[in-house]
Design a protein around this motif. Structure first.
Motif, PDB file in Angstrom:
ATOM      1  N   GLU A   1     -28.479  14.258 -45.555  1.00 28.24           N
ATOM      2  CA  GLU A   1     -28.252  13.174 -44.609  1.00 28.24           C
ATOM      3  C   GLU A   1     -27.127  12.256 -45.068  1.00 28.24           C
ATOM      4  O   GLU A   1     -26.414  11.700 -44.246  1.00 28.24           O
ATOM      5  N   TYR A   4     -23.817  13.766 -43.944  1.00 27.09           N
ATOM      6  CA  TYR A   4     -23.569  13.538 -42.513  1.00 27.09           C
ATOM      7  C   TYR A   4     -23.101  12.105 -42.275  1.00 27.09           C
ATOM      8  O   TYR A   4     -22.182  11.864 -41.492  1.00 27.09           O
ATOM      9  N   ALA A   5     -23.711  11.148 -42.947  1.00 27.38           N
ATOM     10  CA  ALA A   5     -23.324   9.744 -42.791  1.00 27.38           C
ATOM     11  C   ALA A   5     -21.893   9.523 -43.277  1.00 27.38           C
ATOM     12  O   ALA A   5     -21.119   8.796 -42.639  1.00 27.38           O
ATOM     13  N   ILE A   7     -19.457  11.794 -43.420  1.00 22.83           N
ATOM     14  CA  ILE A   7     -18.533  12.480 -42.507  1.00 22.83           C
ATOM     15  C   ILE A   7     -18.357  11.692 -41.216  1.00 22.83           C
ATOM     16  O   ILE A   7     -17.234  11.476 -40.757  1.00 22.83           O
ATOM     17  N   THR A   8     -19.455  11.261 -40.614  1.00 24.46           N
ATOM     18  CA  THR A   8     -19.340  10.530 -39.353  1.00 24.46           C
ATOM     19  C   THR A   8     -18.677   9.175 -39.554  1.00 24.46           C
ATOM     20  O   THR A   8     -17.880   8.742 -38.717  1.00 24.46           O
ATOM     21  N   GLY A  21     -20.757  11.339 -33.826  1.00 22.70           N
ATOM     22  CA  GLY A  21     -22.031  11.944 -34.182  1.00 22.70           C
ATOM     23  C   GLY A  21     -21.906  13.411 -34.525  1.00 22.70           C
ATOM     24  O   GLY A  21     -20.957  14.076 -34.103  1.00 22.70           O
ATOM     25  N   ILE A  22     -22.856  13.900 -35.294  1.00 25.52           N
ATOM     26  CA  ILE A  22     -22.985  15.323 -35.595  1.00 25.52           C
ATOM     27  C   ILE A  22     -24.326  15.762 -35.041  1.00 25.52           C
ATOM     28  O   ILE A  22     -25.370  15.224 -35.415  1.00 25.52           O
ATOM     29  N   SER A  23     -24.275  16.711 -34.115  1.00 24.19           N
ATOM     30  CA  SER A  23     -25.497  17.248 -33.511  1.00 24.19           C
ATOM     31  C   SER A  23     -25.512  18.750 -33.717  1.00 24.19           C
ATOM     32  O   SER A  23     -24.487  19.416 -33.571  1.00 24.19           O
ATOM     33  N   LEU A  24     -26.677  19.276 -34.057  1.00 20.21           N
ATOM     34  CA  LEU A  24     -26.828  20.711 -34.263  1.00 20.21           C
ATOM     35  C   LEU A  24     -27.756  21.288 -33.204  1.00 20.21           C
ATOM     36  O   LEU A  24     -28.763  20.679 -32.843  1.00 20.21           O
ATOM     37  N   ARG A  36     -29.645  15.248 -33.661  1.00 16.85           N
ATOM     38  CA  ARG A  36     -28.585  14.448 -34.275  1.00 16.85           C
ATOM     39  C   ARG A  36     -28.875  14.293 -35.767  1.00 16.85           C
ATOM     40  O   ARG A  36     -29.941  13.848 -36.156  1.00 16.85           O
ATOM     41  N   HIS A  37     -27.892  14.659 -36.561  1.00 14.19           N
ATOM     42  CA  HIS A  37     -28.033  14.560 -38.011  1.00 14.19           C
ATOM     43  C   HIS A  37     -27.208  13.424 -38.587  1.00 14.19           C
ATOM     44  O   HIS A  37     -27.374  13.064 -39.736  1.00 14.19           O
ATOM     45  N   GLY A  38     -26.292  12.906 -37.833  1.00 11.37           N
ATOM     46  CA  GLY A  38     -25.474  11.809 -38.308  1.00 11.37           C
ATOM     47  C   GLY A  38     -24.838  11.079 -37.148  1.00 11.37           C
ATOM     48  O   GLY A  38     -24.352  11.706 -36.220  1.00 11.37           O
TER      49      GLY A  38
END
Length: 76
Positions: A1, A4-5, A7-8, A21-24, A36-38
């Motif tokens: 996590e 992800y924080a 990177i975003t 945001g990063i969504s998988l 949503r991971h970030g």
């Protein structure tokens, strides 16, 4: 996590976006969904962790297989 924080947060700062945001892609209750991971920016804490795929702008990213930058993502 934390990755992800980072990177975003960096993407938000670099492109001047209001939110990044990063969504998988995943499945939720038997239907395609995103998790949503970030998230960084104005919408931190305002978005649900899971969302149906047909209700989010990233459905276009997944369908195209390309990175996209949206000027007004909530209008999609």
């Amino acid at each position: 996590e934390q990755a992800y924080a980072a990177i975003t947060g960096a993407a938000c700062a670099l492109c001047g976006a209001g939110t990044v945001g990063i969504s998988l892609l995943t499945e939720r209750d038997g239907a395609p969904a995103v998790r949503r991971h970030g998230v960084a920016g104005a919408l931190v804490g305002a978005l649900p962790e899971y969302a149906p795929l047909d209700c989010v702008p990233c459905r276009e990213v997944i369908a195209s297989g390309e990175v996209r930058l949206f000027r007004e993502p909530m209008s999609r």
